[in-house]
Design a protein around this motif. Structure first.
Motif, PDB file in Angstrom:
ATOM      1  N   LEU A 177       0.829  -1.202   0.000  1.00 51.89           N
ATOM      2  CA  LEU A 177       0.000   0.000   0.000  1.00 51.89           C
ATOM      3  C   LEU A 177       0.866   1.256   0.000  1.00 51.89           C
ATOM      4  O   LEU A 177       0.635   2.189  -0.766  1.00 51.89           O
ATOM      5  N   THR A 178       1.887   1.283   0.835  1.00 52.34           N
ATOM      6  CA  THR A 178       2.786   2.433   0.905  1.00 52.34           C
ATOM      7  C   THR A 178       3.524   2.635  -0.411  1.00 52.34           C
ATOM      8  O   THR A 178       3.670   3.758  -0.890  1.00 52.34           O
ATOM      9  N   THR A 179       3.990   1.543  -1.018  1.00 48.69           N
ATOM     10  CA  THR A 179       4.726   1.629  -2.275  1.00 48.69           C
ATOM     11  C   THR A 179       3.845   2.123  -3.418  1.00 48.69           C
ATOM     12  O   THR A 179       4.253   2.980  -4.202  1.00 48.69           O
ATOM     13  N   LEU A 180       2.625   1.605  -3.518  1.00 49.97           N
ATOM     14  CA  LEU A 180       1.746   1.958  -4.634  1.00 49.97           C
ATOM     15  C   LEU A 180       1.116   3.333  -4.511  1.00 49.97           C
ATOM     16  O   LEU A 180       0.930   4.030  -5.503  1.00 49.97           O
ATOM     17  N   THR A 181       0.772   3.732  -3.297  1.00 51.49           N
ATOM     18  CA  THR A 181      -0.004   4.958  -3.125  1.00 51.49           C
ATOM     19  C   THR A 181       0.760   6.107  -2.490  1.00 51.49           C
ATOM     20  O   THR A 181       0.300   7.241  -2.525  1.00 51.49           O
ATOM     21  N   GLY A 182       1.883   5.827  -1.881  1.00 51.39           N
ATOM     22  CA  GLY A 182       2.625   6.876  -1.189  1.00 51.39           C
ATOM     23  C   GLY A 182       2.022   7.212   0.171  1.00 51.39           C
ATOM     24  O   GLY A 182       2.429   8.153   0.824  1.00 51.39           O
ATOM     25  N   THR A 183       1.044   6.447   0.594  1.00 59.39           N
ATOM     26  CA  THR A 183       0.403   6.645   1.886  1.00 59.39           C
ATOM     27  C   THR A 183       1.291   6.089   2.979  1.00 59.39           C
ATOM     28  O   THR A 183       1.925   5.063   2.804  1.00 59.39           O
ATOM     29  N   LYS A 184       1.346   6.761   4.109  1.00 55.01           N
ATOM     30  CA  LYS A 184       2.157   6.273   5.225  1.00 55.01           C
ATOM     31  C   LYS A 184       1.345   5.264   6.021  1.00 55.01           C
ATOM     32  O   LYS A 184       0.363   5.602   6.660  1.00 55.01           O
ATOM     33  N   SER A 185       1.725   4.006   5.929  1.00 55.67           N
ATOM     34  CA  SER A 185       1.072   2.938   6.671  1.00 55.67           C
ATOM     35  C   SER A 185       2.115   2.263   7.543  1.00 55.67           C
ATOM     36  O   SER A 185       3.160   1.845   7.051  1.00 55.67           O
ATOM     37  N   GLU A 186       1.828   2.171   8.812  1.00 51.82           N
ATOM     38  CA  GLU A 186       2.800   1.606   9.759  1.00 51.82           C
ATOM     39  C   GLU A 186       3.025   0.124   9.471  1.00 51.82           C
ATOM     40  O   GLU A 186       2.092  -0.634   9.242  1.00 51.82           O
ATOM     41  N   ALA A 187       4.290  -0.280   9.484  1.00 54.86           N
ATOM     42  CA  ALA A 187       4.658  -1.684   9.300  1.00 54.86           C
ATOM     43  C   ALA A 187       5.751  -2.013  10.307  1.00 54.86           C
ATOM     44  O   ALA A 187       6.657  -1.226  10.530  1.00 54.86           O
ATOM     45  N   ALA A 188       5.648  -3.176  10.930  1.00 57.66           N
ATOM     46  CA  ALA A 188       6.627  -3.585  11.934  1.00 57.66           C
ATOM     47  C   ALA A 188       6.851  -5.093  11.831  1.00 57.66           C
ATOM     48  O   ALA A 188       6.184  -5.782  11.059  1.00 57.66           O
ATOM     49  N   ALA A 189       7.771  -5.597  12.630  1.00 61.78           N
ATOM     50  CA  ALA A 189       8.144  -7.005  12.564  1.00 61.78           C
ATOM     51  C   ALA A 189       7.169  -7.902  13.334  1.00 61.78           C
ATOM     52  O   ALA A 189       7.357  -9.103  13.389  1.00 61.78           O
ATOM     53  N   TYR A 190       6.127  -7.335  13.924  1.00 57.80           N
ATOM     54  CA  TYR A 190       5.160  -8.147  14.658  1.00 57.80           C
ATOM     55  C   TYR A 190       3.801  -8.120  13.937  1.00 57.80           C
ATOM     56  O   TYR A 190       3.519  -7.231  13.142  1.00 57.80           O
ATOM     57  N   GLU A 191       2.963  -9.101  14.251  1.00 64.48           N
ATOM     58  CA  GLU A 191       1.676  -9.238  13.577  1.00 64.48           C
ATOM     59  C   GLU A 191       0.681  -8.174  14.027  1.00 64.48           C
ATOM     60  O   GLU A 191       0.770  -7.657  15.137  1.00 64.48           O
ATOM     61  N   PHE A 192      -0.276  -7.880  13.172  1.00 66.62           N
ATOM     62  CA  PHE A 192      -1.388  -6.973  13.450  1.00 66.62           C
ATOM     63  C   PHE A 192      -0.924  -5.562  13.816  1.00 66.62           C
ATOM     64  O   PHE A 192      -1.412  -4.951  14.762  1.00 66.62           O
ATOM     65  N   THR A 193       0.022  -5.032  13.050  1.00 67.29           N
ATOM     66  CA  THR A 193       0.479  -3.656  13.253  1.00 67.29           C
ATOM     67  C   THR A 193      -0.592  -2.674  12.788  1.00 67.29           C
ATOM     68  O   THR A 193      -0.891  -1.713  13.461  1.00 67.29           O
ATOM     69  N   THR A 194      -1.193  -2.940  11.632  1.00 69.30           N
ATOM     70  CA  THR A 194      -2.216  -2.063  11.081  1.00 69.30           C
ATOM     71  C   THR A 194      -3.574  -2.576  11.535  1.00 69.30           C
ATOM     72  O   THR A 194      -4.014  -3.628  11.100  1.00 69.30           O
ATOM     73  N   LEU A 195      -4.245  -1.814  12.407  1.00 73.76           N
ATOM     74  CA  LEU A 195      -5.513  -2.264  12.970  1.00 73.76           C
ATOM     75  C   LEU A 195      -6.728  -1.566  12.363  1.00 73.76           C
ATOM     76  O   LEU A 195      -7.850  -1.985  12.581  1.00 73.76           O
ATOM     77  N   THR A 196      -6.506  -0.486  11.605  1.00 72.16           N
ATOM     78  CA  THR A 196      -7.624   0.221  10.989  1.00 72.16           C
ATOM     79  C   THR A 196      -7.392   0.309   9.485  1.00 72.16           C
ATOM     80  O   THR A 196      -6.284   0.088   9.006  1.00 72.16           O
ATOM     81  N   ALA A 197      -8.449   0.649   8.768  1.00 71.47           N
ATOM     82  CA  ALA A 197      -8.340   0.792   7.316  1.00 71.47           C
ATOM     83  C   ALA A 197      -7.556   2.060   6.981  1.00 71.47           C
ATOM     84  O   ALA A 197      -7.749   3.096   7.600  1.00 71.47           O
ATOM     85  N   ILE A 198      -6.661   1.974   6.027  1.00 75.09           N
ATOM     86  CA  ILE A 198      -5.854   3.112   5.574  1.00 75.09           C
ATOM     87  C   ILE A 198      -6.241   3.418   4.127  1.00 75.09           C
ATOM     88  O   ILE A 198      -5.953   2.625   3.234  1.00 75.09           O
ATOM     89  N   PRO A 199      -6.913   4.539   3.868  1.00 75.25           N
ATOM     90  CA  PRO A 199      -7.276   4.860   2.498  1.00 75.25           C
ATOM     91  C   PRO A 199      -6.091   5.413   1.716  1.00 75.25           C
ATOM     92  O   PRO A 199      -5.241   6.104   2.262  1.00 75.25           O
ATOM     93  N   GLY A 200      -6.008   5.067   0.457  1.00 76.62           N
ATOM     94  CA  GLY A 200      -4.943   5.583  -0.394  1.00 76.62           C
ATOM     95  C   GLY A 200      -5.419   5.645  -1.839  1.00 76.62           C
ATOM     96  O   GLY A 200      -6.329   4.940  -2.233  1.00 76.62           O
ATOM     97  N   THR A 201      -4.788   6.508  -2.638  1.00 75.79           N
ATOM     98  CA  THR A 201      -5.157   6.660  -4.040  1.00 75.79           C
ATOM     99  C   THR A 201      -3.932   6.411  -4.900  1.00 75.79           C
ATOM    100  O   THR A 201      -2.872   6.968  -4.645  1.00 75.79           O
ATOM    101  N   MET A 202      -4.101   5.575  -5.911  1.00 71.05           N
ATOM    102  CA  MET A 202      -2.996   5.256  -6.801  1.00 71.05           C
ATOM    103  C   MET A 202      -3.238   5.930  -8.148  1.00 71.05           C
ATOM    104  O   MET A 202      -4.323   5.809  -8.716  1.00 71.05           O
ATOM    105  N   LYS A 203      -2.247   6.657  -8.644  1.00 73.20           N
ATOM    106  CA  LYS A 203      -2.339   7.267  -9.966  1.00 73.20           C
ATOM    107  C   LYS A 203      -1.939   6.223 -11.001  1.00 73.20           C
ATOM    108  O   LYS A 203      -0.946   5.528 -10.845  1.00 73.20           O
TER     109      LYS A 203
END
Length: 106
Positions: free
Chosen positions: A78-104
């Protein structure tokens, strides 16, 4: 709440057929709007630090949701395609909410 009960009663007593589909759709939309407003009032009056929501404006040709097992790279993609900042870490379930992003595209 009274208005919601009135609309639910009207929905229940309305015969379901092709000619009433439009009317039933309008009732459903009104019910959804009233329930959303009731929820918003409840969350504002509680004063607690509840989860923040978001509303995504309809733009573009399609919508995509990323679903998969934990720690497979959904947030990174998601971060690579849209440029949106989405938290990522080495443990499971880092992202708990929906992150909207737009891809050109093009």
């Amino acid at each position: 709440e009274d208005k919601i009960k009135e609309l639910e009663a009207e929905y229940a007593r309305t015969q379901k057929n092709k000619q009433t589909e439009g009317h039933l759709g309008l009732i459903k939309a009104k019910l959804a709007k009233l329930r959303r407003e009731l929820e918003d009032q409840g969350s504002k009056s509680s004063g607690g630090g509840g989860e923040r929501g978001f509303d995504v404006k309809k733009v573009g040709d399609t919508r995509v949701g990323l679903v998969g097992f934990p720690s497979v790279g959904k947030s990174t993609l998601l971060t690579t395609l849209t440029g949106t900042k989405s938290e990522a870490a080495a443990y499971e379930f880092t992202t708990l909410t929906a992150i909207p992003g737009t891809m050109k595209y093009r």
